[in-house]
Scaffold this motif. Sequence first.
Motif, PDB file in Angstrom:
ATOM      1  N   ARG A 269     -33.319  59.395 -43.786  1.00 48.96           N
ATOM      2  CA  ARG A 269     -32.085  58.898 -44.409  1.00 48.96           C
ATOM      3  C   ARG A 269     -31.027  58.556 -43.352  1.00 48.96           C
ATOM      4  NH1 ARG A 269     -33.386  63.415 -47.630  1.00 48.96           N
ATOM      5  NH2 ARG A 269     -31.459  64.570 -47.282  1.00 48.96           N
ATOM      6  N   TYR A 270     -31.506  58.060 -42.225  1.00 45.07           N
ATOM      7  CA  TYR A 270     -30.625  57.781 -41.097  1.00 45.07           C
ATOM      8  C   TYR A 270     -29.919  56.445 -41.304  1.00 45.07           C
ATOM      9  CZ  TYR A 270     -29.158  58.042 -36.190  1.00 45.07           C
ATOM     10  OH  TYR A 270     -28.432  58.131 -35.026  1.00 45.07           O
ATOM     11  N   VAL A 271     -28.623  56.420 -41.022  1.00 44.07           N
ATOM     12  CA  VAL A 271     -27.808  55.219 -41.202  1.00 44.07           C
ATOM     13  C   VAL A 271     -27.071  54.933 -39.898  1.00 44.07           C
ATOM     14  CG1 VAL A 271     -25.910  54.163 -42.480  1.00 44.07           C
ATOM     15  CG2 VAL A 271     -27.527  55.671 -43.665  1.00 44.07           C
ATOM     16  N   GLU A 272     -27.165  53.704 -39.429  1.00 42.73           N
ATOM     17  CA  GLU A 272     -26.554  53.334 -38.144  1.00 42.73           C
ATOM     18  C   GLU A 272     -26.422  51.816 -38.105  1.00 42.73           C
ATOM     19  OE1 GLU A 272     -25.162  52.486 -34.740  1.00 42.73           O
ATOM     20  OE2 GLU A 272     -25.424  54.656 -35.004  1.00 42.73           O
ATOM     21  N   GLN A 273     -25.262  51.324 -37.735  1.00 43.25           N
ATOM     22  CA  GLN A 273     -25.058  49.877 -37.740  1.00 43.25           C
ATOM     23  C   GLN A 273     -25.994  49.149 -36.774  1.00 43.25           C
ATOM     24  OE1 GLN A 273     -21.176  48.551 -36.469  1.00 43.25           O
ATOM     25  NE2 GLN A 273     -21.023  50.118 -34.891  1.00 43.25           N
ATOM     26  N   TRP A 291     -42.203  32.726 -39.970  1.00 38.88           N
ATOM     27  CA  TRP A 291     -42.738  33.879 -40.702  1.00 38.88           C
ATOM     28  C   TRP A 291     -41.660  34.405 -41.665  1.00 38.88           C
ATOM     29  CZ3 TRP A 291     -47.778  34.551 -40.416  1.00 38.88           C
ATOM     30  CH2 TRP A 291     -48.459  34.135 -39.261  1.00 38.88           C
ATOM     31  N   LEU A 292     -41.468  33.709 -42.768  1.00 36.29           N
ATOM     32  CA  LEU A 292     -40.374  34.057 -43.681  1.00 36.29           C
ATOM     33  C   LEU A 292     -40.589  35.398 -44.378  1.00 36.29           C
ATOM     34  CD1 LEU A 292     -39.469  30.599 -45.271  1.00 36.29           C
ATOM     35  CD2 LEU A 292     -38.314  31.852 -43.439  1.00 36.29           C
ATOM     36  N   ASP A 293     -41.838  35.729 -44.739  1.00 38.42           N
ATOM     37  CA  ASP A 293     -42.081  37.018 -45.391  1.00 38.42           C
ATOM     38  C   ASP A 293     -41.737  38.164 -44.439  1.00 38.42           C
ATOM     39  OD1 ASP A 293     -42.852  35.875 -47.751  1.00 38.42           O
ATOM     40  OD2 ASP A 293     -45.005  35.976 -47.335  1.00 38.42           O
ATOM     41  N   ARG A 294     -42.127  38.017 -43.194  1.00 45.18           N
ATOM     42  CA  ARG A 294     -41.785  39.045 -42.210  1.00 45.18           C
ATOM     43  C   ARG A 294     -40.261  39.119 -42.025  1.00 45.18           C
ATOM     44  NH1 ARG A 294     -46.955  37.400 -39.594  1.00 45.18           N
ATOM     45  NH2 ARG A 294     -48.210  39.316 -39.383  1.00 45.18           N
ATOM     46  N   ALA A 295     -39.629  37.958 -41.971  1.00 41.00           N
ATOM     47  CA  ALA A 295     -38.177  37.926 -41.804  1.00 41.00           C
ATOM     48  C   ALA A 295     -37.482  38.654 -42.946  1.00 41.00           C
ATOM     49  CB  ALA A 295     -37.700  36.479 -41.732  1.00 41.00           C
ATOM     50  N   ARG A 296     -37.964  38.426 -44.178  1.00 37.62           N
ATOM     51  CA  ARG A 296     -37.334  39.079 -45.330  1.00 37.62           C
ATOM     52  C   ARG A 296     -37.430  40.595 -45.235  1.00 37.62           C
ATOM     53  NH1 ARG A 296     -40.199  34.909 -48.098  1.00 37.62           N
ATOM     54  NH2 ARG A 296     -38.793  33.204 -48.695  1.00 37.62           N
ATOM     55  N   GLY A 297     -38.568  41.101 -44.746  1.00 39.45           N
ATOM     56  CA  GLY A 297     -38.712  42.550 -44.604  1.00 39.45           C
ATOM     57  C   GLY A 297     -37.659  43.133 -43.680  1.00 39.45           C
ATOM     58  N   ALA A 298     -37.373  42.434 -42.577  1.00 39.85           N
ATOM     59  CA  ALA A 298     -36.352  42.903 -41.639  1.00 39.85           C
ATOM     60  C   ALA A 298     -34.959  42.727 -42.214  1.00 39.85           C
ATOM     61  CB  ALA A 298     -36.483  42.148 -40.315  1.00 39.85           C
ATOM     62  N   TRP A 299     -34.714  41.584 -42.870  1.00 38.49           N
ATOM     63  CA  TRP A 299     -33.386  41.340 -43.447  1.00 38.49           C
ATOM     64  C   TRP A 299     -33.045  42.353 -44.536  1.00 38.49           C
ATOM     65  CZ3 TRP A 299     -34.575  35.432 -44.079  1.00 38.49           C
ATOM     66  CH2 TRP A 299     -34.371  34.789 -42.849  1.00 38.49           C
ATOM     67  N   ILE A 300     -34.039  42.726 -45.342  1.00 35.25           N
ATOM     68  CA  ILE A 300     -33.798  43.724 -46.390  1.00 35.25           C
ATOM     69  C   ILE A 300     -33.377  45.055 -45.776  1.00 35.25           C
ATOM     70  CG2 ILE A 300     -34.960  45.159 -48.124  1.00 35.25           C
ATOM     71  CD1 ILE A 300     -36.573  42.620 -48.889  1.00 35.25           C
ATOM     72  N   MET A 301     -34.021  45.400 -44.676  1.00 31.60           N
ATOM     73  CA  MET A 301     -33.652  46.642 -44.006  1.00 31.60           C
ATOM     74  C   MET A 301     -32.215  46.572 -43.486  1.00 31.60           C
ATOM     75  SD  MET A 301     -35.786  48.638 -41.071  1.00 31.60           S
ATOM     76  CE  MET A 301     -35.506  50.397 -40.852  1.00 31.60           C
ATOM     77  N   ALA A 302     -31.840  45.424 -42.916  1.00 26.03           N
ATOM     78  CA  ALA A 302     -30.469  45.240 -42.438  1.00 26.03           C
ATOM     79  C   ALA A 302     -29.481  45.342 -43.598  1.00 26.03           C
ATOM     80  CB  ALA A 302     -30.336  43.894 -41.743  1.00 26.03           C
ATOM     81  N   ARG A 303     -29.806  44.682 -44.715  1.00 22.77           N
ATOM     82  CA  ARG A 303     -28.931  44.714 -45.892  1.00 22.77           C
ATOM     83  C   ARG A 303     -28.725  46.146 -46.390  1.00 22.77           C
ATOM     84  NH1 ARG A 303     -31.840  43.183 -51.181  1.00 22.77           N
ATOM     85  NH2 ARG A 303     -32.542  45.307 -50.725  1.00 22.77           N
ATOM     86  N   ASP A 304     -29.814  46.919 -46.446  1.00 17.56           N
ATOM     87  CA  ASP A 304     -29.725  48.296 -46.941  1.00 17.56           C
ATOM     88  C   ASP A 304     -28.841  49.155 -46.040  1.00 17.56           C
ATOM     89  OD1 ASP A 304     -31.379  47.572 -48.998  1.00 17.56           O
ATOM     90  OD2 ASP A 304     -33.196  48.487 -48.149  1.00 17.56           O
ATOM     91  N   GLN A 305     -28.921  48.930 -44.735  1.00 15.08           N
ATOM     92  CA  GLN A 305     -28.084  49.693 -43.807  1.00 15.08           C
ATOM     93  C   GLN A 305     -26.606  49.346 -43.988  1.00 15.08           C
ATOM     94  OE1 GLN A 305     -28.793  52.068 -41.127  1.00 15.08           O
ATOM     95  NE2 GLN A 305     -30.610  52.335 -42.410  1.00 15.08           N
ATOM     96  N   TRP A 306     -26.295  48.038 -44.109  1.00 10.86           N
ATOM     97  CA  TRP A 306     -24.897  47.659 -44.295  1.00 10.86           C
ATOM     98  C   TRP A 306     -24.357  48.225 -45.614  1.00 10.86           C
ATOM     99  CZ3 TRP A 306     -22.798  46.835 -40.090  1.00 10.86           C
ATOM    100  CH2 TRP A 306     -23.272  45.956 -39.102  1.00 10.86           C
ATOM    101  N   ARG A 307     -25.182  48.206 -46.651  1.00 13.91           N
ATOM    102  CA  ARG A 307     -24.720  48.772 -47.936  1.00 13.91           C
ATOM    103  C   ARG A 307     -24.470  50.266 -47.802  1.00 13.91           C
ATOM    104  NH1 ARG A 307     -28.719  45.788 -52.409  1.00 13.91           N
ATOM    105  NH2 ARG A 307     -27.653  43.745 -52.366  1.00 13.91           N
ATOM    106  N   ALA A 308     -25.342  50.967 -47.085  1.00 14.40           N
ATOM    107  CA  ALA A 308     -25.160  52.409 -46.905  1.00 14.40           C
ATOM    108  C   ALA A 308     -23.876  52.716 -46.141  1.00 14.40           C
ATOM    109  CB  ALA A 308     -26.359  52.992 -46.172  1.00 14.40           C
ATOM    110  N   LEU A 309     -23.469  51.792 -45.275  1.00 12.61           N
ATOM    111  CA  LEU A 309     -22.231  51.957 -44.507  1.00 12.61           C
ATOM    112  C   LEU A 309     -21.009  51.430 -45.269  1.00 12.61           C
ATOM    113  CD1 LEU A 309     -23.554  50.897 -41.000  1.00 12.61           C
ATOM    114  CD2 LEU A 309     -22.668  53.171 -41.603  1.00 12.61           C
ATOM    115  N   ASP A 310     -21.229  51.004 -46.512  1.00  7.67           N
ATOM    116  CA  ASP A 310     -20.160  50.434 -47.345  1.00  7.67           C
ATOM    117  C   ASP A 310     -19.564  49.189 -46.687  1.00  7.67           C
ATOM    118  OD1 ASP A 310     -18.643  50.274 -49.637  1.00  7.67           O
ATOM    119  OD2 ASP A 310     -17.003  51.514 -48.838  1.00  7.67           O
ATOM    120  N   ARG A 311     -20.465  48.405 -46.063  1.00  4.91           N
ATOM    121  CA  ARG A 311     -20.055  47.142 -45.435  1.00  4.91           C
ATOM    122  C   ARG A 311     -20.991  46.025 -45.934  1.00  4.91           C
ATOM    123  NH1 ARG A 311     -19.775  48.703 -39.132  1.00  4.91           N
ATOM    124  NH2 ARG A 311     -19.301  46.473 -38.933  1.00  4.91           N
TER     125      ARG A 311
END
Length: 314
Positions: A269-273, A291-311
């Motif tokens: 449950r680690y959160v870090e910008q 490689w759009l499918d691969r890109a989406r996997g990384a982007w989703i992870m980025a999105r989840d981190q920003w949401r966890a940081l309330d950003r």
Amino acid sequence: TRLRVLRRQGRVEDAESWTRLALDTADKQNWPTARAHATLDDAQLQHHRGRVDEAWARLDQARVQAQLLGKRSLLADVLMAIGRLHIDQGQLDEAATTLDEARRHAVSAGLEQLEAQCWQLLGRVAKQQGDSTRAMARFTDALGVFERTGDRWGVASCTNELGEIARLQGDLDGAEVHYVDALHRMEELGADNAHIVRMNLAFVMFTQHRGDAARPLVERALEAFEATQQRPMIGISHLLLMACAATEGDWMGWDLHLGAGRDLIRSTRYVEQDIALIAKMAGDLAAEAGWLDRARGAWIMARDQWRALDRPDE
């Protein structure tokens, strides 16, 4: 303390042995103060290894013990440890409140270095909130105290933080200067945090399109993190290696590192910008390569981190 030195040197197995001995001795001798200190040490070891639930349980115990003993310095230490865990879980408002309480106890006890550590942690809160100006002010305040009191570890740690602010503000050359300075200081002290600085330096190199120079630093850090079972840092190492794999066109390596990194970050449950920044950068590279499918996997992870940081708008 000896345990703090062992932990900072990355000698986790030795630190755990000493902690168990300290807990057993305190129980047998009925030493409540020693018991409280050992419980706090155990909590920090659990946090170090990404065992979040165990860390919270130990910290709850340590806080109650410190309050019953009425020891301000111990309570400040416990509250700082709670604040660190809040930061790593992305609970930034709670972290700020807890760390400010710790700082007040440190001031009341006349513990200047402890107060400086609180300022440094409050700087990390501001950094995660995206407020670089306030973070820089907190780090500068802490660094001044560490320099005046001869706290070499504190100076090294704050120097790394100044590199973080420079990097986030886009001053990559300035960031590299701070990171190299911090790395030399930590290596002189034999500090385990040197590997975190190597990761930061590698991030700068990668951003500067120097992936060939970044990879060896990340691989060295990953080996050290695996040896000391620092699961969140192992996860971030894999994400940086995923980004390196993208520049090399190694898409099987990408899949391996993304899977390993994502699993470890989620389980701890680690959160870090920086996780969001690395994942976004790597996702963009994958998209550019088609490689759009691969890109989406990384982007989703980025999105989840920003949401966890309330950003969420980042």
